[in-house]
Design a protein around this motif. Structure first.
Motif, mmCIF file in Angstrom:
data_model
loop_
_atom_site.group_PDB
_atom_site.id
_atom_site.type_symbol
_atom_site.label_atom_id
_atom_site.label_comp_id
_atom_site.label_asym_id
_atom_site.label_seq_id
_atom_site.Cartn_x
_atom_site.Cartn_y
_atom_site.Cartn_z
ATOM 1 N N HIS A 1 0.832 -1.211 0.000
ATOM 2 C CA HIS A 1 0.000 0.000 0.000
ATOM 3 C C HIS A 1 0.867 1.262 0.000
ATOM 4 O O HIS A 1 0.559 2.249 -0.681
ATOM 5 N N SER B 1 2.465 1.864 -3.475
ATOM 6 C CA SER B 1 1.428 2.273 -4.426
ATOM 7 C C SER B 1 1.082 3.745 -4.242
ATOM 8 O O SER B 1 0.922 4.495 -5.225
ATOM 9 N N TRP B 2 0.973 4.181 -3.003
ATOM 10 C CA TRP B 2 0.690 5.598 -2.696
ATOM 11 C C TRP B 2 1.854 6.488 -3.128
ATOM 12 O O TRP B 2 1.640 7.562 -3.720
#
Length: 359
Positions: free
Chosen positions: A349, A352-353
Motif C-alpha cells: 500500500h 502504491s501511494w
C-alpha cells in the motif's frame, strides 16, 4: 524508487522501531533504502539490515547547519527521491527541502496521545506543511486530524507492522519461572500507566505468587520512573516486578514470556501489541486508540476499559488459570496480526501511494 527514512534516535520506541522496520522491509523492494538517525543512536542500531544504507548525523541542535549539509550530501550522493521523516524529524526534513528542493517529503505521524489530540502542539508543523507531499498517519484519528485540523488532504492511514528481522547482539534472560512470566513492552511514560500495572501486580502476587512481571522499556530517570520504583517498594513487589530498561532483543524476551499486557491510558496502534501477536502471546490490554481494531474481546484477547483495576485483574487472573484459553487467544491474535498487519501488505500500500507522489 530511492527512499530514506529519517528518525531522531534509534532508542527502542514505537516510532523508532517503525523507521527501522520500513528501512528493512524496503530492501529488495526498491532501488535504494536508507536510514538516517539525526541526534542519537541506540539499541535499534543492531536491528538495521546490511542492505540498508545507514547514516548517523550526530546533530547537536535544531539548526546544526553542518549536520544539515551532511544530510544534503548523503541524499544527493545516493540520488534519493523521497525523504520519509518520522515524528519530530520533520523539522530537519523541512530544512533539507530548502537546500535541496527536488526531493519529495513525506511526514509519518506516530503521535501516541490520541485521547488528547486537542492539546497537541502544532504551531511549527502547520507552518511547514506546504513543503510536504504527503502524510502517513498510523490510525484513523490522526488521519482525520491531519485532514481537518491541518487541512492537509494527501493523507493515508498505514498500520504499523511487526519486524521480520531479529538479528541481535545480546540476549536478555528473564528472571522468574518458565511459563509464568507476564511481560509489558512499554517505555516508562505516563500515558503507559504503569501505576495500574503495579496495582494489578500487587493483587496477582496474593493470588498467584509464583507468577511475575517483566517491564521492558526505556527508563527516562524522571519523576514518573521514580514513582514506579517507590511503589515497587511500597507494594513489596521487588521480587515480583522486574525492570530491565530498554532492550533490543525483543524476540528472545517474548519467547521467554507467557502473557503480554499493556495498561495504557492512550495509544495509537502499539507496536508492542503487534509483537505479542506475532509470537502467539495471549494479551490483556486497555481499550484505547486503535487497539479495538485488532483485539476482539474474549476472542483473541481480553480488552478492558483504561484505568479499571478490577477488570484488568479479573482478565489477567483468568488467563493465568486457563492454559487452553492462553493457547487459543495466542493463535487467534497471531492470525489477526498476520492477516492485517504484515509488512508485505503495508509496504504494498505504501509503495502504491508513493508512486502517485513520485510522478
Amino acid at each position: 524508487m530511492r527512499i530514506v527514512q529519517i528518525i531522531d534516535s534509534l532508542e527502542a520506541g514505537g516510532a523508532e522501531r517503525m523507521a527501522v522496520n520500513y528501512a528493512n522491509a524496503l530492501v529488495g523492494e526498491i532501488d535504494f533504502s536508507g536510514l538516517v538517525a539525526t541526534r542519537k543512536e541506540g539499541a535499534l542500531r543492531n536491528q538495521v539490515q546490511k542492505g540498508v544504507s545507514y547514516l548517523f548525523l550526530n546533530k547537536k541542535n535544531s539548526l546544526d547547519l553542518a549536520a544539515l549539509f551532511r544530510l544534503r550530501a548523503y541524499v544527493k550522493r545516493n540520488k534519493v527521491t523521497i525523504v520519509h521523516a518520522h515524528s519530530s524529524s520533520f523539522f530537519i526534513a523541512v530544512l533539507l527541502k530548502m537546500v535541496y528542493p527536488s526531493v519529495k517529503l513525506i511526514w509519518h505521524d506516530h503521535y501516541g496521545n490520541n485521547e488528547f489530540l486537542l492539546e497537541r502542539a502544532s504551531f511549527v508543523l502547520k507552518r511547514t506543511l506546504l513543503l510536504f507531499d504527503g502524510i502517513i498517519a498510523v490510525n484513523q484519528k490522526l488521519k482525520s486530524w491531519s485532514e481537518e485540523f491541518l487541512n492537509f488532504k494527501n493523507t493515508i492511514c498505514l498500520d504499523n507492522f511487526p519486524s521480520d528481522w531479529n538479528a541481535v547482539s545480546e540476549q536478555s534472560y528473564l528472571k522468574g519461572i518458565d511459563g509464568k512470566r507476564i511481560v509489558c513492552l512499554a517505555n516508562l511514560r505516563i500515558q503507559k500507566d504503569h501505576f495500574l500495572l503495579l496495582k494489578v501486580a500487587k493483587r496477582i502476587k496474593e493470588t498467584h505468587p509464583d507468577w511475575n512481571f517483566h517491564l521492558i522499556g526505556k527508563d527516562f530517570q524522571d519523576a514518573y520512573s521514580e514513582e514506579i520504583k517507590r511503589l515497587l517498594v511500597e507494594y513489596d513487589l521487588e521480587n515480583s516486578v522486574f525492570l530491565y530498561g530498554s532492550r533490543e532483543d525483543v524476540s528472545p524476551i517474548l519467547r521467554q514470556s507467557t502473557i503480554g499486557v499493556l495498561t495504557s491510558k492512550s495509544e495509537g496502534m502499539p507496536v508492542a501489541l503487534l509483537e505479542y501477536g506475532r509470537y502467539k502471546m495471549p494479551v490483556v490490554v486497555t481499550q484505547v486508540g486503535e487497539i479495538p481494531t485488532l483485539v476482539q474481546n474474549n476472542k483473541n484477547g481480553f480488552m478492558v476499559v483504561a484505568q479499571d483495576e478490577e477488570l484488568f485483574f479479573e482478565a489477567l487472573n483468568q488467563l493465568i488459570e486457563n492454559e487452553r484459553l492462553r493457547i487459543d487467544f495466542g493463535n487467534a491474535l497471531y492470525k489477526a496480526v498476520m492477516d492485517k498487519y504484515s509488512s508485505k501488505l503495508v509496504i504494498r500500500h505504501y509503495l502504491s501511494w508513493l508512486q502517485k507522489i513520485a510522478r
